[in-house]
Design a protein around this motif. Structure first.
Motif, mmCIF file in Angstrom:
data_model
loop_
_atom_site.group_PDB
_atom_site.id
_atom_site.type_symbol
_atom_site.label_atom_id
_atom_site.label_comp_id
_atom_site.label_asym_id
_atom_site.label_seq_id
_atom_site.Cartn_x
_atom_site.Cartn_y
_atom_site.Cartn_z
ATOM 1 N N CYS A 236 -2.827 -9.095 -7.681
ATOM 2 C CA CYS A 236 -3.040 -7.559 -7.812
ATOM 3 C C CYS A 236 -2.362 -6.817 -7.268
ATOM 4 O O CYS A 236 -1.663 -5.901 -7.807
ATOM 5 C CB CYS A 236 -4.682 -7.335 -7.513
ATOM 6 S SG CYS A 236 -5.796 -8.264 -8.809
ATOM 7 N N ALA A 237 -1.992 -7.171 -5.940
ATOM 8 C CA ALA A 237 -1.297 -6.031 -5.086
ATOM 9 C C ALA A 237 -0.055 -6.178 -5.548
ATOM 10 O O ALA A 237 1.090 -5.204 -5.542
ATOM 11 C CB ALA A 237 -1.014 -6.580 -3.496
ATOM 12 N N ALA A 238 0.698 -7.366 -6.151
ATOM 13 C CA ALA A 238 1.996 -7.663 -6.706
ATOM 14 C C ALA A 238 2.215 -6.725 -7.860
ATOM 15 O O ALA A 238 3.077 -6.149 -8.238
ATOM 16 C CB ALA A 238 2.177 -8.957 -6.921
ATOM 17 N N GLY A 239 1.256 -6.782 -8.891
ATOM 18 C CA GLY A 239 0.903 -6.021 -9.778
ATOM 19 C C GLY A 239 0.923 -4.580 -9.492
ATOM 20 O O GLY A 239 1.720 -3.729 -10.446
ATOM 21 N N VAL A 240 0.319 -4.028 -8.837
ATOM 22 C CA VAL A 240 0.071 -2.614 -8.458
ATOM 23 C C VAL A 240 1.387 -1.997 -7.932
ATOM 24 O O VAL A 240 1.868 -0.919 -8.340
ATOM 25 C CB VAL A 240 -1.109 -2.126 -7.596
ATOM 26 C CG1 VAL A 240 -0.957 -0.903 -6.956
ATOM 27 C CG2 VAL A 240 -2.409 -2.700 -8.297
ATOM 28 N N SER A 241 1.918 -3.071 -7.325
ATOM 29 C CA SER A 241 3.393 -2.480 -6.705
ATOM 30 C C SER A 241 4.330 -2.382 -7.514
ATOM 31 O O SER A 241 5.327 -1.534 -7.303
ATOM 32 C CB SER A 241 3.848 -3.506 -5.559
ATOM 33 O OG SER A 241 4.418 -4.657 -6.177
ATOM 34 N N MET A 242 4.148 -2.876 -8.875
ATOM 35 C CA MET A 242 5.134 -2.680 -9.933
ATOM 36 C C MET A 242 4.789 -1.500 -10.912
ATOM 37 O O MET A 242 5.798 -1.158 -11.763
ATOM 38 C CB MET A 242 5.226 -3.788 -10.579
ATOM 39 C CG MET A 242 5.826 -5.028 -9.783
ATOM 40 S SD MET A 242 5.701 -6.260 -10.732
ATOM 41 C CE MET A 242 7.195 -6.030 -11.995
ATOM 42 N N MET A 243 3.712 -0.826 -10.595
ATOM 43 C CA MET A 243 3.172 0.374 -11.475
ATOM 44 C C MET A 243 4.056 1.451 -11.101
ATOM 45 O O MET A 243 4.567 1.886 -9.904
ATOM 46 C CB MET A 243 1.859 0.723 -11.172
ATOM 47 C CG MET A 243 0.726 -0.355 -11.548
ATOM 48 S SD MET A 243 0.702 -0.514 -13.624
ATOM 49 C CE MET A 243 -0.003 1.001 -13.783
ATOM 50 N N PRO A 244 4.549 2.338 -11.994
ATOM 51 C CA PRO A 244 5.311 3.580 -11.795
ATOM 52 C C PRO A 244 4.710 4.431 -10.764
ATOM 53 O O PRO A 244 3.361 4.608 -10.911
ATOM 54 C CB PRO A 244 5.427 4.200 -13.199
ATOM 55 C CG PRO A 244 5.210 3.153 -14.161
ATOM 56 C CD PRO A 244 4.238 2.103 -13.572
#
Length: 286
Positions: A236-244
């Motif tokens: 999840c942290a990896a996914g959030v880090s890629m959010m604009p």
């Protein structure tokens, strides 16, 4: 069997069961044993992206990004039952991706027809009073572009063999066929067109109570066991880090640029590498 190999197989089987569900083994057998012409081969960009462990990160980002369209989010919130059966929704989505990417053309087209028939029955009124239809080409295109942008960006960062510029355009063009089959129009076929379409949607995107609930459900109250919470949180942290950056406040997501560029990225690499290692011990995904 070597103890390490046993652990690897156990982890891979558990991941496959969670993502593919009870129908996973039968679907896998049907996809890979069927004879017939296939739309995409093993060397195609879509095959490489959708087979890679980076999809775990891309999927989380896609769900968060898609939730920012109020009408698309209303359709999901009111009809999908994702909170009551989140793993079922994931398994249906993974099955659709597997069938439309790896299966024969006949099987892929049948999967598209089934989803399209479901969309035809979904309509309602969003909390802001606007009517929506899941079959609306504009909404289908939004879901599509948010999804493939997420899968492609995750593959760029965490994929085993990231695509070059031509391969990235190929991926966008190949996924466009599926979007058109579902009813989308004016679907992007290059990365430049994808970026332009995403930018065009931005004025329509907004923070809603349903979107914020979805983010909390995915990130804070996920349907995973205590033992699974730590690895899931890293994905999840990896996914959030890629959010604009502009999506962070509407969804109440943290923004920690230094941590995201170092610790989170390193954790994302470790997690996707582990998943790739474990899943390679099982037969091809389905």
């Amino acid at each position: 069997m070597d103890p390490v190999a046993m652990i690897r197989q156990r982890i891979g089987s558990a991941l496959f069961e969670r993502v593919a569900g009870e129908e996973g083994p039968d679907r896998r057998e049907r996809i890979w044993s069927s004879t017939g012409e296939r739309r995409f081969g093993p060397d195609s960009a879509i095959f490489r992206v959708h087979m890679d462990a980076s999809m775990f990160v891309g999927g989380i980002r896609a769900l968060l990004l898609q939730s920012l369209h109020p009408l698309a989010m209303a359709a999901v919130d009111q009809h999908s039952g994702y909170r009551g059966d989140p793993w079922g929704r994931l398994q249906r989505t993974s099955g659709f991706l597997a069938e439309t990417t790896f299966a024969t053309i006949e099987q892929a087209d049948q999967a598209i027809a089934v989803v399209r028939s479901v969309h035809d029955r979904i309509e309602g009124v969003a909390p802001d009073g606007r009517a929506y239809r899941a079959s609306d080409p504009h909404l289908i295109r939004w879901v599509h572009v948010a999804e493939i942008d997420s899968f492609l960006r995750a593959h760029d960062r965490y994929g085993a063999q990231p695509l070059d510029a031509a391969g990235r355009d190929e991926y966008v063009a190949q996924t466009a066929h599926i979007a058109r089959g579902l009813g989308a129009v004016d679907v992007p076929e290059t990365v430049a067109e994808l970026d332009a379409v995403l930018a065009d949607y931005r004025p329509e995107l907004a923070s809603t109570a349903a979107a914020r609930r979805t983010a909390r459900f995915i990130l804070v109250h996920p349907p995973v066991s205590l033992a699974q919470r730590a690895p899931y949180s890293l994905l999840c942290a990896a996914g959030v880090s890629m959010m604009p950056r502009w999506t962070r406040w509407p969804l109440r997501l943290p923004y920690l640029p230094v941590t995201e560029a170092t610790a989170v990225r390193g954790a994302g690499i470790a997690m996707t590498s582990t998943i790739r290692w474990a899943m390679s011990a099982t037969p091809a995904t389905g």
